[in-house]
Design an enzyme around this catalytic site. Structure first.
Site: not given
Ligand code: AOF
Ligand code: ZN
Length: 373
Positions: A53, A55, A164-165, A167, A171, A187, A199, A203
């Site tokens: 994470h 931190e 969008t297209a 007749a 398109s 995306r 779709t 396509d």
């Molecule tokens: C934090 N710091 O940078 C993030 C957090 O499966 P894990 O262990 O990666 O946990 C995912 C969960 O942790 C996510 O659903 C959310 O609640 C929290 N994300 N928490 O302290 C982070 N990405």
């Molecule tokens: Zn965390």
């Protein structure tokens, strides 16, 4: 409660969090800054689910200098053992003196417990700095955690007169190459791309993210933007998609949402998802969205025809519309954008609130929310 220095530090943490916007799904985007006054001693952001994470990266960079420092985090530090150990405990162990978070983690596994762990260790904790910016970072994650449904963005592309297209069905192409690159970026941020068998049959689309089409800005700033393919979800109540369709064998997962699964042999990455039907024989779109959320999909990007667009709107499932309009006029015998048949009163017309308008190449892009007030 917060100084201008606090604001600047949290702003930096939010900027850092955005570095993960193409890769963290289904996890949220989180940034962290550790500082003594004006001096930043460690920074980090969450890059990918399963990886440390935010931190943890910031604490690693800070080392011994974390002691007595202030940690600014865009989301409450976690309290649970998930794919990684709890960040709240790591902050306690490192001896930080104060933690400022932008918002509480809506994940029921955390939901305030991270704050409690910190406070019980005698750390000063403040919550709510730049909360609106932090909420905007993770619209999908927050919505899934709070409602059990994903955040749904409906993409529409049309001429200036909303067609969008022609007749005769022709398109390609109404919108410009820059608008299509912009679509690729949306995306790439989504957990899933939703479309229909109509779709696919018409396509034979890929519905994937293509590095070459992401555009230079994304390619330069987010070199890992195409490491993850969104899940393709195809509404196919009549079992019309076959193993011969292009998207079936492309890298990434495909979910075929069907009333009843068939017994054909499908590649490993293709899963048939049985979804309840309505009296009309059409799939229950609310049930589909809840099933997708249960599969950890936070954010659905819809690219389909006028039928699904209307169905989702009528079911109240659209959170945001992203409408591209090209400077072309196609005339009123061309095809329309959304099937909302049977409207007889203006009061029944869905009202929108436009939240953003910008040029994308020669086209315009309008972002709108459904106006519920
Ligand atoms: C934090 N710091 O940078 C993030 C957090 O499966 P894990 O262990 O990666 O946990 C995912 C969960 O942790 C996510 O659903 C959310 O609640 C929290 N994300 N928490 O302290 C982070 N990405
Ligand atoms: Zn965390």
């Amino acid at each position: 409660m917060f100084s201008s220095l606090d604001h600047a530090m949290m702003q930096r943490a939010i900027t850092l969090a955005k570095n993960g916007q193409f890769t963290t799904a289904p996890n949220p985007n989180v940034g962290c800054v550790i500082a003594h006054g004006e001096e930043i001693v460690g920074e980090g952001y969450h890059y990918q689910a399963g990886q440390p994470h935010a931190e943890v990266f910031a604490l690693r960079a800070a080392g011994e200098r974390a002691r007595g420092a202030t940690a600014y985090v865009t989301l409450e530090p976690c309290s649970h053992y998930g794919r990684t150990p709890p960040c709240a405990e790591a902050l306690v162990k490192a001896g930080v003196g104060r933690v400022v978070c932008a918002m509480v983690d809506p994940n029921p596994k955390v939901a305030g417990r991270g704050v409690t762990i910190l406070q019980q260790a005698g750390i000063e904790v403040q919550v709510g700095l730049l909360e609106a910016d932090a909420l905007a970072l993770n619209k999908g994650f927050i919505q899934r955690m709070k409602t059990g449904r994903p955040f749904v963005q409906l993409k529409l592309a049309a001429s200036l007169d909303g067609r969008t297209a022609l007749a005769n069905g022709k398109s390609q192409w109404i919108t410009s190459a820059p608008a299509r690159a912009d679509v690729q970026c949306f995306r790439a941020k989504a957990g899933a791309i939703l479309s229909t068998s109509a779709t696919v049959l018409a396509d034979d689309p890929s519905l994937n993210v293509r590095w070459a089409d992401l555009g230079e800005t994304v390619q330069q700033h987010y070199p890992e933007a195409n490491l993850r393919q969104p899940v393709r979800v195809i509404i196919d109540s009549q079992n019309r998609v076959t193993p011969a369709h292009r998207l079936v064998s492309l890298p990434g997962k495909t979910l075929l949402a069907r009333a009843n699964a068939d017994t054909q042999t499908w590649p490993e990455d293709v899963q048939q998802l049985e979804v309840a039907t309505e009296a009309t024989g059409q799939l229950d779109l609310v049930a589909l969205m809840e099933t997708l959320a249960a599969q950890d999909i936070n954010h659905v990007w819809v690219e389909a025809g006028a039928g699904l667009a209307g169905g989702l709107l009528k079911a109240g499932l659209v959170d945001e519309l992203i409408v591209y309009q090209a400077p072309k006029l196609m005339g009123s015998d061309s095809r329309g954008l959304i099937d909302l048949n049977g409207l007889t009163e203006m009061a029944e017309v869905p009202a929108l609130a436009i939240t953003d308008v910008r040029m994308v190449g020669p086209d315009i892009r309008i972002t709108a929310r459904i106006n519920t007030t």
